[in-house]
Motif scaffolding. Structure first.
Motif, mmCIF file in Angstrom:
data_model
loop_
_atom_site.group_PDB
_atom_site.id
_atom_site.type_symbol
_atom_site.label_atom_id
_atom_site.label_comp_id
_atom_site.label_asym_id
_atom_site.label_seq_id
_atom_site.Cartn_x
_atom_site.Cartn_y
_atom_site.Cartn_z
ATOM 1 N N PRO A 202 0.817 -1.227 0.000
ATOM 2 C CA PRO A 202 0.000 0.000 0.000
ATOM 3 C C PRO A 202 0.843 1.266 0.000
ATOM 4 O O PRO A 202 0.484 2.240 -0.641
ATOM 5 C CB PRO A 202 -0.802 -0.110 1.290
ATOM 6 C CG PRO A 202 -0.791 -1.546 1.641
ATOM 7 C CD PRO A 202 0.444 -2.138 1.064
ATOM 8 N N MET A 203 1.955 1.221 0.704
ATOM 9 C CA MET A 203 2.719 2.461 0.814
ATOM 10 C C MET A 203 3.409 2.817 -0.505
ATOM 11 O O MET A 203 3.953 3.900 -0.654
ATOM 12 C CB MET A 203 3.747 2.358 1.941
ATOM 13 C CG MET A 203 4.800 1.295 1.716
ATOM 14 S SD MET A 203 6.137 1.471 2.899
ATOM 15 C CE MET A 203 5.307 1.086 4.420
ATOM 16 N N LEU A 204 3.372 1.896 -1.472
ATOM 17 C CA LEU A 204 4.025 2.183 -2.747
ATOM 18 C C LEU A 204 3.009 2.443 -3.858
ATOM 19 O O LEU A 204 3.375 2.668 -5.001
ATOM 20 C CB LEU A 204 4.917 1.006 -3.151
ATOM 21 C CG LEU A 204 5.992 0.631 -2.137
ATOM 22 C CD1 LEU A 204 6.693 -0.633 -2.549
ATOM 23 C CD2 LEU A 204 6.984 1.768 -1.967
ATOM 24 N N ARG A 205 1.745 2.410 -3.492
ATOM 25 C CA ARG A 205 0.732 2.508 -4.550
ATOM 26 C C ARG A 205 0.681 3.874 -5.195
ATOM 27 O O ARG A 205 0.111 4.029 -6.250
ATOM 28 C CB ARG A 205 -0.658 2.152 -3.983
ATOM 29 C CG ARG A 205 -0.671 0.719 -3.521
ATOM 30 C CD ARG A 205 -1.895 -0.072 -3.805
ATOM 31 N NE ARG A 205 -1.569 -1.467 -3.485
ATOM 32 C CZ ARG A 205 -2.152 -2.171 -2.537
ATOM 33 N NH1 ARG A 205 -3.119 -1.644 -1.838
ATOM 34 N NH2 ARG A 205 -1.790 -3.417 -2.305
ATOM 35 N N ASP A 206 1.260 4.861 -4.532
ATOM 36 C CA ASP A 206 1.218 6.195 -5.124
ATOM 37 C C ASP A 206 2.190 6.329 -6.274
ATOM 38 O O ASP A 206 2.128 7.283 -7.031
ATOM 39 C CB ASP A 206 1.558 7.237 -4.064
ATOM 40 C CG ASP A 206 0.544 7.207 -2.936
ATOM 41 O OD1 ASP A 206 -0.639 7.123 -3.263
ATOM 42 O OD2 ASP A 206 0.950 7.242 -1.777
ATOM 43 N N TYR B 65 5.861 -6.781 6.001
ATOM 44 C CA TYR B 65 6.921 -5.787 5.981
ATOM 45 C C TYR B 65 8.119 -6.366 6.728
ATOM 46 O O TYR B 65 7.962 -7.049 7.733
ATOM 47 C CB TYR B 65 6.474 -4.489 6.665
ATOM 48 C CG TYR B 65 5.340 -3.823 5.935
ATOM 49 C CD1 TYR B 65 5.594 -2.911 4.919
ATOM 50 C CD2 TYR B 65 4.020 -4.111 6.263
ATOM 51 C CE1 TYR B 65 4.558 -2.304 4.241
ATOM 52 C CE2 TYR B 65 2.970 -3.511 5.595
ATOM 53 C CZ TYR B 65 3.239 -2.606 4.581
ATOM 54 O OH TYR B 65 2.221 -2.010 3.907
ATOM 55 N N GLU C 277 3.557 5.721 5.209
ATOM 56 C CA GLU C 277 2.631 5.950 4.109
ATOM 57 C C GLU C 277 2.324 7.421 3.967
ATOM 58 O O GLU C 277 2.227 7.941 2.884
ATOM 59 C CB GLU C 277 1.331 5.177 4.352
ATOM 60 C CG GLU C 277 1.321 3.839 3.649
ATOM 61 C CD GLU C 277 0.127 3.031 4.058
ATOM 62 O OE1 GLU C 277 -0.960 3.343 3.575
ATOM 63 O OE2 GLU C 277 0.294 2.102 4.865
#
Lengths: 1074, 163
Positions: A749-753, B102, B159
């Motif tokens: 998710p943290m790389l979806r941008d 992670y 995030e």
């Protein structure tokens, strides 16, 4: 969520989807009992389940619509658009309630009474219209009036049941009351029919003058009736012989029904509209109630009445009434099957037995949570990857033979397992279409249009995930077609079209992809209107538009900002532009094409991959890191270096590449990804360039020099020519590796941008690799301007229109003058080490793919090279191959054909001006016979069966093509006759020549191929002969036109495989039909 | 996506009946950190990590853990510490957050400690903000302090940074 509730919601949602479709079908075929039965059953099941789960609001709505359907089923109500609309409306209500139920797990508060009232009015209105006596008494709220009940009134009189009751002192007025109430008619009695009686209930009492109050009052009112029933039930339940009958029956409700019945009947309620006793007792009869039982109950009733001190006369009256129902109650026993099927009470038979066939199907399938399948899929993917790793290890240790066999087995099993698991994810595309008939129907009613939705290929299967993603875009497109494209009936009439517009959905498999066509015969895209909108929205200037063709202007509907609506992320309804549709389709690696003829209609062709799970990807390297690029968007690979002609040039800071006379914009992967680090010089040659380059698009020099050692020059780079939508661009990378089948996994998710990546995956060697998203790259580079590339596209389109273009391979051999041969004829370009060339019997040979391939020289003056590698053009035909020795392969050029025919020299077709040089176009056929004198004979029989006796007529105005295609066909063993014009061909026809198949060019001077086909289709001896069209541009537009005029098939001029296949298929078809 | 290792127990809720809780300890730059043992899936030695361009700085890359792609987080960078000098021998603790794996890269992974709940102290107000964000509290051990990492916050704020 409660499991039961979850299950219910899933099931109900499914039912609703089916119902939508079925109801629309029903509207079209109102007399299909099976359809109606199915609809009824589904609604009924929903209703039953709602009741079971205690969802009164849902139940009420479902019930009301079930009533209407019940009426329809009995034939008492006509299937009208209004009725269907109303039922559909109630389904919508159910859906919306279910939607909230899913959110909150609570049935939401709300009022459906208006809808229910409307439904009830409809149901009752239908009954009135049908004018059958008993229907007036049927209950719009509770019962399923069935055929048996409709007859009940007649049975009463017919059987003389009333007279049977004559043993009791029957008061005339009581009888009359009863008759009125139940609508029964005694034999020859002067009692008016109920519909007449209804308005004036008390009027026609014949015998008794002063009525001393109704039976109801005389009994002692509601309280007395309830007391009697209470007693009666106690007694009945206490009786062991009766108890089983009441099993599964909700006694309270049962009692209530009795109570109402008695109260109303006894009270002289003329138009009693509750269920009569027969209906109330239907369930009992179904359980095997016998006369003895009935009598026992009657006895208990009598006892109860007497126990409460009711006067004997009154007891007699009551018993008479009850007794009168005896026969009809018991009669139910016979048509038990019918009764059991009709749910007398919601609880008694909530689920009806479906047709046996369905049952067996459902027994063979189970519901599995999608997560389970997804997990299974992941596991299998891992297994595949692990297997790949094992195989790699095995290849590295070739002497470890012990492992070879089990590994081979493992390989097979894993492949099959993978296939099997993939299969579980496949769903027919019809699932994504299920809502469409409803949408079309509603729209056509709303807009006053007549629209016929045709759905073809519904069983075409594709991956569930893809299906979900394609659903909304498809819905949107179909809605668009119905809304905007199809005209009103008057407009259609004026345009000379049938009143009913047709929207066609067609799905089929093609080469690992699914093709979905959405087609309508509406008004088409109005170019002028689009132009206005383009200008209004400032998407392009007037000057830019001037240069665009109509079809290019139509493409603007895909452009973001074309639709007036603001950018919306999900396709939810109207006002969402086609750009969103396109984006969504491209997101899953699909493409969408549009063609539209103003006034004729529009067709969209969507091409999507079968599955997203496994894709073929090209592995590239940049700054020491590897990346995967989905193969679907890769057009070709170009190697560039400072030395070669293909080198990267800079315009200000923008890198570009000259590629076949066009400027290709380039992006540097290194810069885009902000990769630092030194470029790693390529260590070894890679001949991947050949695989996706030369073979498909016939490209560049580096491709032609396949196998040549790539010099380790650090500024060498590869350009991956990528296509996104209508425009292409090049991605500069350091190295290109293999293509690999990869399993796409979403990124964290943290790389979806990060737009540039569409996912990541694990390669066969176990390392993680990021998958580049060409769409993201294009977007990341600002707008890869559409107009820019569109202009380029247009240039090529225009010139293609003006003249046929052919890809020619230019080479030198036997002399300085360049020679050319159509690329389509050549199978491969090879280079052989001189040492490997052998000489046998004065002929040069080379071992090629396990066979000896003869090498042919142009003339005696030509010789092999002294050393190094010898370039050879390889021509193949099934199992044999021939190599034409050339000195140098120069280029591949697309040229417009301007051939001056000269047959002076053997082995040439003529000469043409190519790249400003006079070039000999060689006659490949001549050299083929040089290698194998029998090339055009005999062997064709082996390969193509009895094709040699097949006579083919080739009609083409261009001598070049006649010369090019004739050998092709002869190679395949056909007997070829040529004609240089349609007129000549028609003369042959008149002269009585016969052919098995005709292949005709489209663009011919004088009579065109279309006219020719039309002509022979309309009359003459060749009416039945299949005609295959041959054209240099197979635009879908032409394709359609071709089909219209009667061409059997349509093939590109340079696609020899397609041509041969088409001929053999067409002939096979003809044979099959004959 | 689940594996057999996934547990139903929420991270950090592994309190024993006697009020103690188990932590996997690890060190970064000499500082001792702890993660509730139940949220830990794996402990890994040095791995081959694929760089991810354009990713937030604390994302070290991605690695393959038995067929699953695990995002590697450089906890050092996340905590605003200078890069270590012996990154080749880094160890990692793999945690599962909402079904995603992670891998938290640290200098070394220590033992599992059972900590009594009453030894728990809130963050001192003077703590660096970057640390305060991700520290769920501090345990006092003999001779040193154990900072409990809140894995969700550690990743969530990553995030945010990325967005």
């Amino acid at each position: 969520m409660d499991d039961l509730l979850a299950e219910f919601l899933t099931e109900t949602n499914e039912s609703m989807d089916v119902l939508d479709v079925e109801l629309v079908k029903l509207e079209q075929n109102p007399n299909d009992p099976e359809l109606l039965g199915n609809i009824f059953r589904l609604v009924h099941t929903v209703k039953g389940t709602c009741g079971f789960l205690g969802l009164p609001r849902l139940e009420a709505v479902a019930h009301a619509s079930e009533n209407v359907l019940g009426r329809v089923r009995e034939g008492l109500l006509e299937v009208s658009p209004y009725a269907i609309s109303l039922v559909l409306q109630s389904l919508d209500q159910i859906k919306s309630i279910c939607g909230e139920l899913e959110q909150t797990e609570q049935e939401p508060a709300g009022d459906d009474s208006e809808l229910i009232a409307e439904l009830n009015v409809l149901a009752e209105g239908g009954a009135g219209a049908a004018a059958a006596p008993v229907e007036a008494a049927a209950d719009p709220v509770e019962a399923e009036p069935d055929a048996a009940m409709a007859d009940s009134g007649d049975d009463v009189s017919g059987n003389g049941a009333i007279d049977d009751g004559g043993g009791f002192p029957v008061a005339a007025e009581l009888l009359a009351e009863y008759e009125e109430a139940t609508g029964g008619q005694p034999n020859g009695a002067a009692v008016p029919a109920p519909e007449q009686a209804a308005p004036e209930p008390a009027a026609p009492e014949p015998a008794v003058g002063g009525v001393p109050g109704s039976l109801f009052e005389r009994l002692g009112g509601q309280a007395a009736i309830d007391a009697v029933l209470g007693l009666l039930h106690e007694k009945i339940l206490a009786d062991a012989s009766l108890a089983p009958l009441f099993e599964g029956i909700e006694l309270d409700q049962f009692k209530l029904q009795h109570s109402i019945f008695f109260a109303q009947v006894f009270g002289g309620e003329a138009n009693y509209d509750g269920p009569d006793l027969a209906t109330i007792h239907a369930g009992l009869a179904a359980k095997g109630m016998t006369e003895a039982h009935f009598d026992a109950v009657a006895g208990y009733l009598k006892a109860s009445l007497e126990g409460l001190g009711v006067a004997e006369a009154i007891v007699g009256e009551v018993l008479a009434i009850v007794g009168s129902t005896r026969d009809e109650v018991l009669k139910e026993v016979e048509p038990q099957a019918a009764v059991a099927k009709k749910p007398g009470k919601p609880k008694a038979a909530p689920v009806e037995a479906g047709p046996a066939k369905e049952k067996s199907v459902s027994a063979q399938s189970i519901r599995v949570n999608v997560d389970v399948l997804e997990n299974l899929m992941t596991m299998v993917s891992e297994l595949v990857l692990t297997r790949n790793q094992l195989m790699q290890i095995q290849r590295a240790h070739e002497n470890s033979d012990d492992f070879a066999a089990p590994l081979q087995t493992l390989n097979h099993i894993v492949s099959e397992l993978q296939e099997g698991v993939m299969q579980t994810r496949m769903q027919p595309i019809g699932n994504a279409w299920s809502k469409l008939p409803r949408i079309i129907r509603d729209l056509s009613l709303e807009l006053g249009k007549k629209i016929d939705l045709q759905m073809l290929g519904q069983e075409t299967e594709l991956d569930r995930q893809v299906l979900e993603l394609i659903r909304d875009p498809l819905t949107h497109m179909v809605r668009n077609s119905a809304d905007h494209a199809i005209e009103d009936p008057p407009e259609r009439r004026a345009a000379g079209k049938p009143e009913t517009g047709v929207v066609t959905l067609n799905a089929f498999h093609e080469g690992g992809h699914i093709i979905i066509q959405v087609k309508d015969d509406g008004r088409g895209l109005a170019v002028e209107k689009i132009k206005d909108k383009i200008l209004a929205n400032e998407l392009a200037s007037e000057a830019e538009l001037e240069g665009l063709s109509d079809s290019q202007i139509q493409q603007f509907i895909f452009k973001a900002g074309f639709s007036t609506a603001a950018k919306v992320t999900s396709v939810s309804g109207r006002g969402v532009g086609m750009d969103v549709v396109r984006t969504n389709i491209e997101k899953i690696g699909g493409t969408i094409e549009l063609k539209s003829v103003e006034g004729k209609g529009t067709a969209f062709t969507i091409k999507i991959p079968l599955t997203l799970a496994i894709v073929s990807a090209l592995i590239v390297e940049c700054a020491g890191d590897r990346f995967a690029i989905p193969q679907i968007s890769v057009l070709e690979l170009v190697r560039s270096s400072h030395q070669s002609e293909t080198r990267i040039e800079m315009v200000k800071d923008a890198p570009v590449l000259r590629l076949r006379e066009r400027l290709l914009p380039l992006v540097s992967l290194r810069e885009m990804l902000r990769l630092e680090g030194v470029s790693v010089a390529p260590q070894e040659a890679t001949d991947e360039t050949d695989e996706s380059g030369t073979d498909e698009s016939g490209t560049n020099e580096s491709g032609a020099n396949e196998g040549g050692v790539v010099e380790a020059v650090s500024d060498d780079s590869f350009i991956v020519v990528t296509q996104v939508g209508a425009h292409s661009f090049g991605i500069i990378v350091d190295r290109v590796f293999d293509t690999e089948e990869i399993v796409v996994k979403p990124v964290a998710p943290m790389l979806r941008d990060i737009q540039l990546f569409s996912g990541n995956t694990i390669l066969g060697d176990g390392s993680v690799i990021m998958i580049l998203d060409p769409n993201g790259i294009a977007a990341g580079n600002g707008e890869m301007s559409l107009s820019e590339s569109a202009l380029e596209e247009q240039k090529s389109v225009q010139s293609a229109d003006a003249q046929e273009r052919v890809a020619m391979l230019i080479f030198r051999a036997a002399g300085e003058s360049p020679k050319a041969v159509p690329l389509a004829l050549i199978a491969r370009l090879e280079e052989f080490e001189i040492e490997t060339i052998e000489h046998a019997n004065t002929r040069a040979m080379v071992q090629y793919r396990g066979q000896l391939m003869p090498l042919v020289f142009f003339d005696e003056s030509q010789s092999l090279r002294e050393s190094g590698r010898q370039p050879v053009l390889v021509f193949t035909d099934n199992d044999r191959a021939m190599g034409l020795v050339v000195d140098e392969i120069v280029d591949i050029i697309e040229i417009e054909l301007a051939i001056n025919i000269s047959s002076e020299r053997v082995g040439t077709v003529g000469s043409a001006i190519i790249a400003n040089k006079a070039t000999d176009v060689i006659d490949a056929g001549y050299y083929l016979t040089k290698a194998f004198p029998d090339w055009f004979k005999n062997h064709g029989n082996e390969a193509f069966g009895d094709s040699s006796d097949r006579r083919v007529l080739l009609v083409d105005d261009s001598a070049f093509f006649r010369n090019m295609i004739t050998p092709l066909l002869q190679v395949a063993g056909y007997d070829v006759t040529t004609a240089d014009s349609a007129t000549q061909a028609l003369e042959m026809c008149e002269a009585g020549a016969t052919f098995d198949i005709i292949i005709s060019d489209i663009e011919m001077p004088g009579m065109s191929g279309f006219e020719f086909a039309e002509k022979i289709r309309s009359e003459g001896a060749w009416k039945e002969v299949p005609v295959v069209a041959l054209s240099s541009h197979t635009a879908p537009k032409d394709l359609d036109r071709g089909r219209e005029v009667g061409f059997t098939d349509y093939v590109g001029k340079f696609d020899r495989d397609a041509l041969l296949q088409s001929i053999s298929e067409t002939l096979a078809l003809g044979r099959g039909a004959a | 996506m689940t594996t057999e290792l996934e547990t139903e127990v929420e991270p950090g809720k592994a309190a024993h009946a006697n009020g103690s809780e188990d932590f996997v300890t690890m060190t970064i730059s000499g500082q001792l950190f702890g993660i509730p043992v139940l949220s830990v899936q794996d402990v890994l030695g040095p791995q081959k990590i694929t760089r991810i361009p354009l990713a937030p700085p604390e994302v070290a890359g991605a690695l393959n853990l038995r067929g699953r792609i695990v995002t590697a987080i450089d906890v050092r960078s996340r905590l605003g510490l200078a890069p270590g000098n012996d990154s080749a021998n880094n160890m990692s603790v793999v945690v599962d957050v909402d079904g995603e794996l992670y891998s938290l890269m640290v200098d070394a992974v220590g033992e599992v400690l059972s900590m009594p709940a009453d030894a728990y102290q809130p963050n001192p107000p003077t703590l660096d903000t970057a640390w305060r964000d991700v520290s769920a509290g501090i345990f006092q051990l003999d001779g040193q302090l154990l900072v409990v990492l809140d894995v969700n916050r550690l990743l969530a704020s990553t995030e945010r940074t990325a967005a």
